[in-house]
Scaffold this active site. Structure first.
Site, PDB file in Angstrom:
ATOM      1  N   HIS A 180      11.698 -45.987  35.219  1.00  0.00           N
ATOM      2  CA  HIS A 180      12.567 -46.051  34.023  1.00  0.00           C
ATOM      3  C   HIS A 180      13.736 -45.072  34.170  1.00  0.00           C
ATOM      4  CE1 HIS A 180       9.871 -48.631  31.830  1.00  0.00           C
ATOM      5  NE2 HIS A 180       8.858 -47.789  31.979  1.00  0.00           N
ATOM      6  N   THR A 226       7.207 -44.242  34.910  1.00  0.00           N
ATOM      7  CA  THR A 226       8.214 -43.442  34.204  1.00  0.00           C
ATOM      8  C   THR A 226       9.399 -43.129  35.119  1.00  0.00           C
ATOM      9  OG1 THR A 226       6.479 -42.434  32.883  1.00  0.00           O
ATOM     10  CG2 THR A 226       8.577 -41.282  32.941  1.00  0.00           C
TER      11      THR A 226
END
Ligand code: ZN
Length: 347
Positions: A47, A44
């Site tokens: 990202h 995450t």
């Protein structure tokens, strides 16, 4: 506590991150302030760092990111009852509302109003983080800082692996990033009969073998479905743990699953995935489980027991430990994929 701290923040809506001096966060009456000792990097965070479509849609800036961490409590709010300064904690990173249908019926891991540390509020890539007492997870001071920081993603592996029977089962783990590697190890210590690890990166495959995989399969070199069917006498595996989120691997996972088997899906695809529902799920009578986060706090108790038992060396999955100031290097290593877990330490 007043003063400044070093933090990695998304200062603006663009790729990259800025390491800057910012104010130490103020705590509310039910919060604790934690001095971060170690923080690990999650997909995450990648990202967010790259500022992909998901991050653009989901996040506001400026925001300190990062959510996997462990550290020492240095200040507690006036209504905090269970923690005192000096306690060592990690955290459940999903802050649940406590009053939605799911929270009130034992399904808080899919809370409708969840707030995620380092996404919806300031996170752990900083010298200090403020968290609600309710998500702090007290951890033994004897636990290595880096191991303490990876309890949260390890909990994902615990949740996915133990969502159904595993003992004496044949298991295929698709995708051997850190969570997949731990899933291999968890299957091994739980008495799975045969474990297949499927992963295109050689370094990760080597770690999978160390974690107890009986067969390591590089899908760039051989067809994993054919190999799994060959070895299981054409039956397929009892359990598939899908950790990659890659559409090809997901389809292969369903093909490699035996009729009546269980597949736990944890890897998150970037886009819609086409499946042969009739042949791979309906006629197979497959049990398909979506795995989101950790069961709060069942998974954490199980994680603690596994850690305390010493059966599994979580550290074998940590390939890089860097000082926090080298966060940009850490992100580049992460992007290369030539790594297991990357942990950043704070002096
Ligand atoms: Zn809720």
């Amino acid at each position: 506590m007043n003063g400044k701290m070093k933090a990695a923040l998304k200062a603006e809506a663009a790729p990259g991150a800025t390491v800057a001096l910012v104010d130490i966060p103020q705590i509310g009456p039910r919060d604790v302030l934690v001095q971060v000792k170690a923080a690990s990097i999650c997909g995450t965070d990648m990202h967010i760092y790259d500022w992909d479509a998901w991050a653009q849609h989901r996040m506001q800036t400026p925001r300190i990111f990062g959510h996997e961490f462990a550290g020492e409590v240095v200040e507690v709010g006036s209504e905090v009852t269970q923690l005192v300064p000096g306690d060592f904690v990690a955290a459940e990173t999903h802050i649940t509302c406590g009053h939605c249908y799911q929270c009130r019926t034992g399904q808080a891991h899919v809370c409708r109003n969840v707030q995620i540390l380092g996404v919806d509020r300031d996170g752990a890539f900083a010298e200090y983080i403020a968290i609600p007492e309710s998500v702090a997870w007290k951890t033994g001071k004897e636990i290595d800082h880096s191991v303490a920081s990876i309890q949260e993603p390890f909990g994902n592996a615990v949740h996915a692996t133990f969502a159904g029977d595993i003992t004496d089962m044949t298991v295929a783990v698709f995708g051997c990033g850190p969570i997949g590697l731990w899933a291999v190890g968890l299957s091994q210590i739980s008495g799975a009969s045969t474990i297949f690890a499927i992963e295109p990166n050689h370094k990760r495959l080597d770690i999978a073998a160390e974690m107890g995989a009986n067969y390591i399969i590089n899908p760039r070199e051989v067809d994993p479905v054919r190999q799994i069917l060959d070895i299981t006498d054409g039956l397929g595996v009892d359990v598939v743990l899908e950790m990659s989120g890659h559409p090809v691997a997901i389809r292969q996972g369903f093909k490699a699953l035996r009729s009546g088997g269980r597949i736990s899906l944890l890897g998150i695809p970037a886009n819609m995935v086409e499946l042969d529902l009739a042949n791979d799920i309906i006629f197979k009578g497959a049990t398909v489980l979506g795995i989101s986060g950790r069961r709060i706090f069942d998974t954490w108790y199980r994680t603690r027991r596994i850690l305390e038992s010493g059966q599994l060396d979580l550290k074998r999955v940590i390939t890089h430990t860097l000082p926090f100031e080298q966060i940009h290097d850490a992100m580049e290593i992460m992007k290369s994929g030539d790594c297991g877990k990357i942990v950043m330490t704070f002096s």
